[in-house]
Design a protein around this motif. Structure first.
Motif, PDB file in Angstrom:
ATOM      1  N   ASP A  30       0.853  -1.186   0.000  1.00  0.00           N
ATOM      2  CA  ASP A  30       0.000   0.000   0.000  1.00  0.00           C
ATOM      3  C   ASP A  30       0.890   1.237   0.000  1.00  0.00           C
ATOM      4  OD1 ASP A  30      -1.748   2.194   0.929  1.00  0.00           O
ATOM      5  OD2 ASP A  30      -3.205   0.576   1.168  1.00  0.00           O
ATOM      6  N   LYS A  31       0.633   2.170  -0.903  1.00  0.00           N
ATOM      7  CA  LYS A  31       1.518   3.318  -1.082  1.00  0.00           C
ATOM      8  C   LYS A  31       1.136   4.512  -0.220  1.00  0.00           C
ATOM      9  CE  LYS A  31       2.832   2.122  -5.818  1.00  0.00           C
ATOM     10  NZ  LYS A  31       2.895   2.579  -7.224  1.00  0.00           N
ATOM     11  N   ARG A  32       0.083   4.389   0.579  1.00  0.00           N
ATOM     12  CA  ARG A  32      -0.300   5.505   1.439  1.00  0.00           C
ATOM     13  C   ARG A  32       0.685   5.625   2.601  1.00  0.00           C
ATOM     14  NH1 ARG A  32      -6.181   3.818   2.965  1.00  0.00           N
ATOM     15  NH2 ARG A  32      -5.120   1.791   2.895  1.00  0.00           N
ATOM     16  N   PHE A  35      -0.845   5.266   6.109  1.00  0.00           N
ATOM     17  CA  PHE A  35      -1.224   3.886   6.398  1.00  0.00           C
ATOM     18  C   PHE A  35      -0.005   3.057   6.780  1.00  0.00           C
ATOM     19  CE2 PHE A  35      -2.158  -0.480   4.912  1.00  0.00           C
ATOM     20  CZ  PHE A  35      -3.251  -0.745   5.718  1.00  0.00           C
ATOM     21  N   GLN A  36       1.099   3.248   6.072  1.00  0.00           N
ATOM     22  CA  GLN A  36       2.315   2.499   6.370  1.00  0.00           C
ATOM     23  C   GLN A  36       2.869   2.859   7.750  1.00  0.00           C
ATOM     24  OE1 GLN A  36       3.627   0.007   4.838  1.00  0.00           O
ATOM     25  NE2 GLN A  36       2.301   0.040   3.052  1.00  0.00           N
ATOM     26  N   ASN A  39       0.697   1.268  10.407  1.00  0.00           N
ATOM     27  CA  ASN A  39       0.978  -0.163  10.555  1.00  0.00           C
ATOM     28  C   ASN A  39       2.224  -0.401  11.398  1.00  0.00           C
ATOM     29  OD1 ASN A  39      -1.208  -1.153   9.203  1.00  0.00           O
ATOM     30  ND2 ASN A  39      -0.166  -1.393   7.240  1.00  0.00           N
ATOM     31  N   ARG A  40       3.224   0.448  11.214  1.00  0.00           N
ATOM     32  CA  ARG A  40       4.446   0.302  12.002  1.00  0.00           C
ATOM     33  C   ARG A  40       4.190   0.627  13.471  1.00  0.00           C
ATOM     34  NH1 ARG A  40       5.637   0.589   6.983  1.00  0.00           N
ATOM     35  NH2 ARG A  40       7.656  -0.045   6.126  1.00  0.00           N
ATOM     36  N   GLN A  41       3.349   1.608  13.727  1.00  0.00           N
ATOM     37  CA  GLN A  41       2.984   1.921  15.110  1.00  0.00           C
ATOM     38  C   GLN A  41       2.222   0.756  15.743  1.00  0.00           C
ATOM     39  OE1 GLN A  41       0.734   5.519  14.803  1.00  0.00           O
ATOM     40  NE2 GLN A  41       2.514   6.809  14.428  1.00  0.00           N
ATOM     41  N   LYS A  42       1.319   0.176  14.969  1.00  0.00           N
ATOM     42  CA  LYS A  42       0.537  -0.955  15.475  1.00  0.00           C
ATOM     43  C   LYS A  42       1.441  -2.150  15.768  1.00  0.00           C
ATOM     44  CE  LYS A  42      -2.288  -3.009  12.639  1.00  0.00           C
ATOM     45  NZ  LYS A  42      -3.464  -3.268  11.764  1.00  0.00           N
TER      46      LYS A  42
END
Length: 249
Positions: A30-32, A35-36, A39-42
């Motif tokens: 995903d290029k957003r 969002f990326q 995901n890393r925070q999650k």
């Protein structure tokens, strides 16, 4: 009938697992940017959660009982000693560092990929910005004014020299366009993620959660540091006076 139900349940579980893996794979591409980073925070949050000790395990209970026995006193049973909780917490706190460092490294790595992608886009020589031709004309005008000031006759230049000059001017003008484009994009990205989505959000939450007096108290320089600073100023002033007296003697 029972066999069919088990097969159906297995198939459903397997399908769910496949769907999850597919979704995870899609998320990676995903290029957003937002969002990326989310995901890393999650992922960091999950690592932190998994790093904690299982506080309700029998082994941990034995450890707590041992500490309570070692620190037995006159405290009421349902009022645990703060020193014990603090000691147990220190063991958990040491686990925070690695996931946080990995999160920062992941951010850094992803930011590099974004910047590399940006530079790859710049491989194509292209612009619709009128600044390019404005710069070309400006350089040509300055070049002509310089030649006129030293009365240099450029009419005798060969076609090759004139073509070389045109290329030099074009390169200078286009690189200025690219410079402004990259600087703007990188600055915008950094400001958005580090200021808008980080510092300003943190400032807003701190301002709403604490009073100005509390925030000022936290930000104020420690008393010991103030004393060191004052002593250093006094030493500097004394040395300057001694130096002045020595020079005037």
């Amino acid at each position: 009938m029972q066999l069919k139900i088990e097969e159906s349940a297995f198939a459903t579980t397997d399908l769910s697992r496949t769907s999850t893996l597919t979704q995870t794979s899609n998320d990676r591409f995903d290029k957003r940017i937002a969002f990326q980073l989310y995901n890393r925070q999650k992922e960091c949050r999950e690592k932190l959660h998994n790093s904690f000790t299982h506080f309700f395990s029998s082994g941990y209970q034995k450890l707590v009982l041992k500490l309570l026995e070692e620190n037995a006193g006159v405290d009421l049973p349902n009022f645990p000693s703060f020193s014990i909780i603090e000691r147990l917490y220190r063991a958990e706190q040491n686990k925070f560092r690695k996931p946080c460092e990995e999160l920062i490294e992941s951010y850094t790595e992803y930011s590099k990929k974004v910047l590399i992608k940006m530079l790859q886009i710049e491989e194509r020589v292209f612009t619709l910005n009128h600044y390019y031709m404005d710069t070309v004309n400006k350089i040509k005008k300055k070049y002509q004014e310089y030649n006129d000031s030293i009365e240099l006759n450029v009419s005798g230049l060969s076609n090759e020299h004139q073509a070389a000059l045109d290329v030099q001017i074009a390169m200078s003008a286009y690189c200025r366009v690219v410079e402004k484009r990259i600087v703007d994009q990188v600055s915008q990205l950094c400001y958005y993620w580090f200021i808008t989505r980080c510092a300003l959000v943190l400032d807003s939450k701190l301002s709403s959660a604490f009073t100005s007096a509390t925030l000022f108290e936290w930000m104020r320089e420690p008393f010991n540091q103030q004393q060191k600073r004052e002593n250093l100023k006094k030493s500097i002033n004394a040395m300057e006076r001694a130096l002045a007296m020595g020079q005037n003697a």
